[in-house]
Write an enzyme that holds these catalytic residues in place. Structure first.
Site, PDB file in Angstrom:
ATOM      1  N   SER A  20       0.791  -1.228   0.000  1.00  0.00           N
ATOM      2  CA  SER A  20       0.000   0.000   0.000  1.00  0.00           C
ATOM      3  C   SER A  20       0.827   1.283   0.000  1.00  0.00           C
ATOM      4  CB  SER A  20      -0.939  -0.061   1.202  1.00  0.00           C
ATOM      5  OG  SER A  20      -1.772   1.040   1.209  1.00  0.00           O
ATOM      6  N   SER A  68       2.291   1.901  15.307  1.00  0.00           N
ATOM      7  CA  SER A  68       1.780   1.620  13.961  1.00  0.00           C
ATOM      8  C   SER A  68       1.627   0.116  13.778  1.00  0.00           C
ATOM      9  CB  SER A  68       2.766   2.165  12.927  1.00  0.00           C
ATOM     10  OG  SER A  68       2.519   1.571  11.677  1.00  0.00           O
TER      11      SER A  68
HETATM   12  C1  G16 Z   1      -3.494   0.342   6.591  1.00  0.00           C
HETATM   13  C2  G16 Z   1      -4.851   0.074   7.219  1.00  0.00           C
HETATM   14  C3  G16 Z   1      -5.499   1.379   7.633  1.00  0.00           C
HETATM   15  C4  G16 Z   1      -4.563   2.167   8.537  1.00  0.00           C
HETATM   16  C5  G16 Z   1      -3.185   2.328   7.893  1.00  0.00           C
HETATM   17  C6  G16 Z   1      -2.158   2.919   8.828  1.00  0.00           C
HETATM   18  O1  G16 Z   1      -3.649   1.125   5.448  1.00  0.00           O
HETATM   19  O2  G16 Z   1      -5.666  -0.600   6.289  1.00  0.00           O
HETATM   20  O3  G16 Z   1      -6.718   1.119   8.258  1.00  0.00           O
HETATM   21  O4  G16 Z   1      -5.093   3.427   8.795  1.00  0.00           O
HETATM   22  O5  G16 Z   1      -2.690   1.053   7.501  1.00  0.00           O
HETATM   23  O6  G16 Z   1      -2.064   2.068   9.937  1.00  0.00           O
HETATM   24  P1  G16 Z   1      -0.959   2.211  11.033  1.00  0.00           P
HETATM   25  O7  G16 Z   1      -1.072   3.613  11.558  1.00  0.00           O
HETATM   26  O8  G16 Z   1      -1.300   1.178  12.044  1.00  0.00           O
HETATM   27  O9  G16 Z   1       0.389   2.014  10.378  1.00  0.00           O
HETATM   28  P2  G16 Z   1      -2.808   0.911   4.124  1.00  0.00           P
HETATM   29  O10 G16 Z   1      -3.361   1.924   3.169  1.00  0.00           O
HETATM   30  O11 G16 Z   1      -1.375   1.146   4.456  1.00  0.00           O
HETATM   31  O12 G16 Z   1      -3.089  -0.504   3.758  1.00  0.00           O
END
Ligand code: G16
Length: 549
Positions: free
Chosen positions: A67, A504
């Site tokens: 992502s 995170s």
């Molecule tokens: C993923 C999750 C999201 C989250 C993001 C950041 O997004 O699907 O729900 O908001 O990670 O998460 P964290 O703050 O725990 O790193 P993506 O777009 O990276 O797949």
């Protein structure tokens, strides 16, 4: 059929676990440097096959993507039959299997899983998978396929696709021929039905102005081109950051995460925007959407997930009222702790608002409690879900006036426009454009729904992010002990001050969010908290010294 131990052993030996690596199925599956994920991919293939057998042959999805992360990273997540994230209890099984240290240990763990759930291995296993544009995805998909082969599973390779398209296809395959049929299980079918719903929804409205779309140099560009073909003159896109040849360009100075975190234009976009013109950014797998524009004072203005939520929830509430369905369909909103305090204050006066921990799976689950559940993370992940009861009301309701009939027609188009399995940046973008067209809103008018509190997001690299534990939907720290008190003592010195710290789930960092009545104060709070974390854990307050991240 018994467990194919011989095949499992043969294939597993081709994908040994790196002895020092510890894997964790986090917010969005496994995510780390792509070079470390070979054994994980193989094991995910085996797990996907077992989960499918457990669900009597229902198709399980596997998406290979990291992502918003840098191009060297990669990742994998599993998708359940309704196109939703993997059931939480199976995340633990994924972590256990990924961390077994040898082939024998791995096979023992698989055997235990099969016995625990009394899985009938005679059921077929069906797995549908895709990857984003990262080069490491090619070999990782091959490792995944070895897992499927070891289990004798049927694989359907959808090639390079966006994450939301993968989720959509999984739901379509599993609901095909049932009363809950979700749509045609092809990419073309998805694009066409979404585009058709958009065209119907904006029929008779002024065509949206040409929209600058930052594709983050990722797979979103592929889907955008397909959408453009079906949308024709209904809306014009100006695609930017669409370099799919240069792997290093992915998410680099581009994309939704860059814009939201840095609160500025991607460098390539700033020069092309005229004052008032809207632009939006997707992320590396096209499941996040962030809007922004240049105001008359030539300043950057952000229209993030909170602003999208306010716009969309307001529109749907108006439609429900206009159709005469108030009291029959309840509209609710779900946010996380990252939601700007001003958005929560504005929205709470208008509809029920829930706050849940970060992660689409948490928001999605909470949104399903409403007749129409709108959910958006501030970072641009989000969608709208319609309950079965709402579908029934919409199908059987007899409007009393032509105006009610028109609103009902719009309401009936929304579930066709929106990807309800998970947020799709592209269908969300069409939704936003349709709402703006209906409301005759400019970017400035949309922005003025409420005024954001100034805020700052930082990441802090710490030796071990797992020592950070939170409660109250991640708004308070329970561990390291005493750290929350230090944070509280600092934050209370500032008017409208609010801050929280959480580990995170996708990067090896701790995130700090702070907001206050002016930007200087928000920065001061965030920096002080980064300092507290540094002092207490020996972390590095900046991933790149001197820069806000
Ligand atoms: C993923 C999750 C999201 C989250 C993001 C950041 O997004 O699907 O729900 O908001 O990670 O998460 P964290 O703050 O725990 O790193 P993506 O777009 O990276 O797949």
């Amino acid at each position: 059929m018994s467990l194919p131990v011989e095949a499992l052993a043969r294939y597993s030996d081709l994908h040994p676990k790196l002895s020092y690596e510890k894997f964790h199925y986090g917010t969005a599956g496994f995510r780390m440097a792509g070079s470390l994920l070979d054994s994980v991919m193989f094991r995910v293939g085996v797990l996907a096959a077992i989960r499918s057998k457990r669900l009597e042959g229902k198709t399980i999805g596997v998406m290979v993507t990291a992502s918003h992360n840098p191009p060297v990273d990669n990742g994998v997540k599993l998708v359940d039959p309704r196109g939703e994230m993997l059931e939480a209890s199976w995340e633990r099984h994924a972590t256990v299997l990924a961390n077994t240290t040898s082939t024998d240990e791995f096979i023992d763990a698989v055997d235990k899983l099969v016995k625990t759930y009394k899985i009938n291995l005679d059921h077929p296993a069906n797995v549908l998978y895709a990857r984003d544009t990262r080069p490491s995805g090619v070999e990782l998909v091959a490792a995944l396929e070895d897992g499927l082969k070891a289990m004798g599973a049927n694989g359907r390779n959808e090639g390079v696709q966006t994450t939301p398209i993968l989720h959509y296809l999984v739901r379509c395959v599993n609901t095909k021929g049932t009363p809950e049929a979700y749509g045609e299980d092809t990419v073309e079918g998805y694009i066409k039905s979404t585009a058709d719903a958009f065209k119907k929804l904006i029929a008779g409205k002024p065509a949206p102005p040409p929209l600058v779309v930052d594709c983050a140099n990722g797979v979103g560009y592929v889907a955008l081109k397909q959408f453009a073909e079906y949308l024709g003159p209904a809306i014009t896109f100006i695609p930017m950051n669409n370099d799919l040849e240069n792997a290093a360009a992915l998410n680099s100075d581009a994309g939704a995460d860059y814009v939201k975190t840095n609160q500025k234009f991607p460098p390539s976009i700033a020069p092309v925007l005229a004052p008032g013109q809207r632009a939006c950014s997707l992320d590396g797998d096209a499941d996040r959407l962030i809007y922004y524009y240049l105001n008359s004072r030539k300043q950057f203005r952000l229209l993030d997930g909170d602003k999208i939520a306010a716009l969309v929830a307001g529109f749907i509430t108006d439609l429900v009222k206009g159709a005469g369905l108030e009291g029959q369909i309840d509209v609710g909103l779900v946010q996380t702790a990252y939601a700007n305090g001003a958005s929560t204050k504005y929205l709470e006066k208008r509809l029920p608002v829930a706050c849940v921990p970060t992660g689409v799976k948490h928001l999605h689950r909470a949104a399903l409690r409403y007749g129409v559940g709108v959910y958006f993370e501030a970072n641009g992940h989000g969608t709208v879900v319609f309950s079965p009861a709402t579908y029934e009301v919409l199908a059987s309701y007899q409007p009393s006036t032509p105006t009610q009939a028109t609103y009902l027609e719009y309401l009936n188009l929304l579930p066709k426009l929106i990807n309800q399995t998970i947020g799709d940046a592209l269908s969300d973008m069409l939704l936003v454009e349709a709402v703006l067209a209906h409301k005759h809103y400019t970017a400035l008018e949309w922005d003025s729904i409420y005024i954001d509190l100034p805020n700052r997001l930082l990441k802090v690299v710490v030796p071990n992010r797992n020592i950070f534990q939170t409660e109250d939907a991640e708004r308070r720290l329970v561990h390291p002990e005493g750290m929350q008190k230090l944070i509280d003592d600092h934050v209370k010195k500032f008017e409208s001050g609010r801050a929280f710290v959480r580990p995170s789930g996708t990067e090896n960092v701790v995130r700090v969010y702070a907001e206050a009545s002016d930007q200087g104060q928000a920065d001061q709070i965030a920096l002080k908290i980064a300092g507290i974390i540094y002092d207490e854990t020996g972390g590095d307050p900046f991933e790149r010294p001197g820069e806000f991240l």
